[in-house]
Design a protein around this motif. Sequence first.
Motif, short mmCIF file in Angstrom:
data_model
loop_
_atom_site.label_atom_id
_atom_site.label_comp_id
_atom_site.label_asym_id
_atom_site.label_seq_id
_atom_site.Cartn_x
_atom_site.Cartn_y
_atom_site.Cartn_z
N ARG A 181 4.03 -34.97 -19.76
CA ARG A 181 2.87 -35.69 -19.31
C ARG A 181 2.70 -37.18 -19.20
O ARG A 181 2.26 -37.79 -18.39
CB ARG A 181 1.70 -35.16 -20.59
CG ARG A 181 0.41 -35.76 -20.01
CD ARG A 181 -0.61 -35.34 -21.25
NE ARG A 181 -1.93 -35.63 -20.93
CZ ARG A 181 -2.47 -36.84 -21.21
NH1 ARG A 181 -2.10 -37.72 -21.73
NH2 ARG A 181 -3.82 -37.00 -20.81
N GLU A 234 4.49 -38.11 -16.26
CA GLU A 234 3.86 -37.89 -15.08
C GLU A 234 2.68 -39.28 -15.08
O GLU A 234 2.50 -39.80 -13.91
CB GLU A 234 3.06 -36.78 -14.96
CG GLU A 234 1.93 -36.34 -13.94
CD GLU A 234 1.23 -34.96 -13.97
OE1 GLU A 234 0.06 -34.90 -13.47
OE2 GLU A 234 1.67 -34.05 -14.97
N LYS A 235 2.24 -39.60 -16.11
CA LYS A 235 1.23 -40.48 -16.19
C LYS A 235 1.80 -41.95 -15.96
O LYS A 235 1.30 -42.89 -15.25
CB LYS A 235 0.21 -40.79 -17.49
CG LYS A 235 -0.22 -39.27 -17.75
CD LYS A 235 -1.32 -39.01 -16.74
CE LYS A 235 -2.31 -37.85 -17.15
NZ LYS A 235 -3.29 -37.58 -16.16
#
Length: 179
Positions: free
Chosen positions: A40, A43-44
């Motif tokens: 996560r 991705e961010k």
Amino acid sequence: MSRIAPLEPPYEPEIQEQFDRIMRGAPPLMLFRMVASNARAWEKFRAGSLLDRGPLTLREREIVIDRTCALTRCEYEWGVHVATFAKAAQLTEPQIRAIVLDGAQAPCWSPPEQALIATVDALHLRATLNDDEFDTLSAHYDDAKIFEIILLCGFYRTVSYLANGLDLPLEENAARFPK
């Protein structure tokens, strides 16, 4: 070693492809390996990244990034950028020292560069620009560049938080802060 374990090779093909694209075939930086260890966060991080060509020149971009990293005392990211981009950005040794040790009024900077550094300093200290600071900046840079300057300051402050907070070891070939 950092406080959170970095991703270790062999990397999944998708991650390897992303590393190759960012690093142009060089081994991935510890920062990228560490962030990629959390899907996560990776991705961010990539979604918010400003690694592409934007409206600023390479020199303008590097002045903003280097000053942000100097103010946050992030030797890790500052050193990577100086080692990788300072020559191409035509930053001189006195300018590399000044970006860490001096303010915007150092005689080695042009008026537009002084406005850049003063903007980084103001955003770092107060998270805003007063009217005079904005007017000075906008005398040299258009709206697209001003957006990019502010975005770079915020993004590289986040990068500095990651590198400093996780105590990333300095990259072997990176520059070191001047004394």
